[in-house]
Scaffold this motif. Structure first.
Motif, mmCIF file in Angstrom:
data_model
loop_
_atom_site.group_PDB
_atom_site.id
_atom_site.type_symbol
_atom_site.label_atom_id
_atom_site.label_comp_id
_atom_site.label_asym_id
_atom_site.label_seq_id
_atom_site.Cartn_x
_atom_site.Cartn_y
_atom_site.Cartn_z
ATOM 1 N N TRP A 125 4.151 55.737 22.285
ATOM 2 C CA TRP A 125 3.487 55.771 20.980
ATOM 3 C C TRP A 125 2.039 56.228 21.048
ATOM 4 O O TRP A 125 1.478 56.695 20.047
ATOM 5 N N PHE A 165 7.549 66.872 14.409
ATOM 6 C CA PHE A 165 7.288 65.595 13.740
ATOM 7 C C PHE A 165 6.674 64.598 14.721
ATOM 8 O O PHE A 165 5.653 63.965 14.442
ATOM 9 N N TRP A 166 7.313 64.427 15.896
ATOM 10 C CA TRP A 166 6.847 63.441 16.868
ATOM 11 C C TRP A 166 5.483 63.815 17.422
ATOM 12 O O TRP A 166 4.627 62.936 17.613
ATOM 13 N N LYS A 224 2.946 62.821 14.785
ATOM 14 C CA LYS A 224 2.824 61.363 14.686
ATOM 15 C C LYS A 224 2.044 60.791 15.864
ATOM 16 O O LYS A 224 1.133 59.979 15.691
ATOM 17 N N ILE A 225 2.392 61.228 17.057
ATOM 18 C CA ILE A 225 1.717 60.701 18.248
ATOM 19 C C ILE A 225 0.268 61.182 18.297
ATOM 20 O O ILE A 225 -0.633 60.402 18.644
ATOM 21 N N SER A 246 -1.653 61.734 15.770
ATOM 22 C CA SER A 246 -2.442 60.927 14.823
ATOM 23 C C SER A 246 -2.710 59.535 15.398
ATOM 24 O O SER A 246 -3.796 58.978 15.194
ATOM 25 N N ASN A 247 -1.760 58.978 16.148
ATOM 26 C CA ASN A 247 -1.995 57.689 16.811
ATOM 27 C C ASN A 247 -3.137 57.798 17.809
ATOM 28 O O ASN A 247 -4.030 56.939 17.857
#
Length: 158
Positions: free
Chosen positions: A68, A85-86, A89-90, A92-93
């Motif tokens: 994550w 997508f992943w 997302k990662i 932005s984390n």
């Protein structure tokens, strides 16, 4: 590559992943408690809602999952499906982590990231080594750091 699960099953599986009080967080909590450190968990008043806040040591501990938070170790593997997508997302984390850690450091906190690979997997640290690294950082380090399967390091922004 096609996902082996339907969208409904994948969604159900992803919702089942906990975001607090995970097994790796419980392990750190047990170590801190056994060593007599006083701490608060998930403090909403601080940036990033840190997993552990140790006010007496002016220290923050985040316990990060290698997937994550994109740790460059053997536990991280980018999914072959929905890669865009992943990746977003990662990313932005990771960016959010940087921002929160910077804010905490500017407020006078030292920050430790304990990576999942230090706590589980084939190359995890033995309990005694993990305890020694945590105590070393809490009691002696004047800077932010990270613990992974290779031990304690200076925290560096990537």
């Amino acid at each position: 590559m096609v996902d082996v699960h339907s969208q409904a099953i994948r969604s159900k599986n992803m919702r089942a992943i906990r975001n607090q009080d995970t097994a790796i967080e419980q392990r750190i909590a047990l170590i801190l408690k056994d060593r007599g450190f006083n701490y608060r968990v998930q403090d909403k008043a601080l940036p990033g809602r840190p997993d552990f806040v140790l006010p007496h040591e002016r220290a923050i501990i985040f316990v990060h999952g290698c997937f994550w938070h994109r740790h460059h170790c053997y536990l991280f593997k980018m999914p072959a499906t929905r890669t865009e997508f992943w990746n977003g997302k990662i990313n932005s984390n990771v960016e959010r982590d940087r921002r929160y850690i910077g804010q905490l450091q500017q407020s006078g906190w030292k920050v430790l990231i304990v990576w999942e690979c230090a706590l589980r997997g084939k190359w995890r640290l033995e309990d005694e080594a993990l305890i020694e690294r945590l105590e070393e950082w809490l009691l002696a380090a004047m800077h932010s750091g990270e613990i992974d399967h290779q031990g304690l390091h200076h925290y560096r922004v990537e």
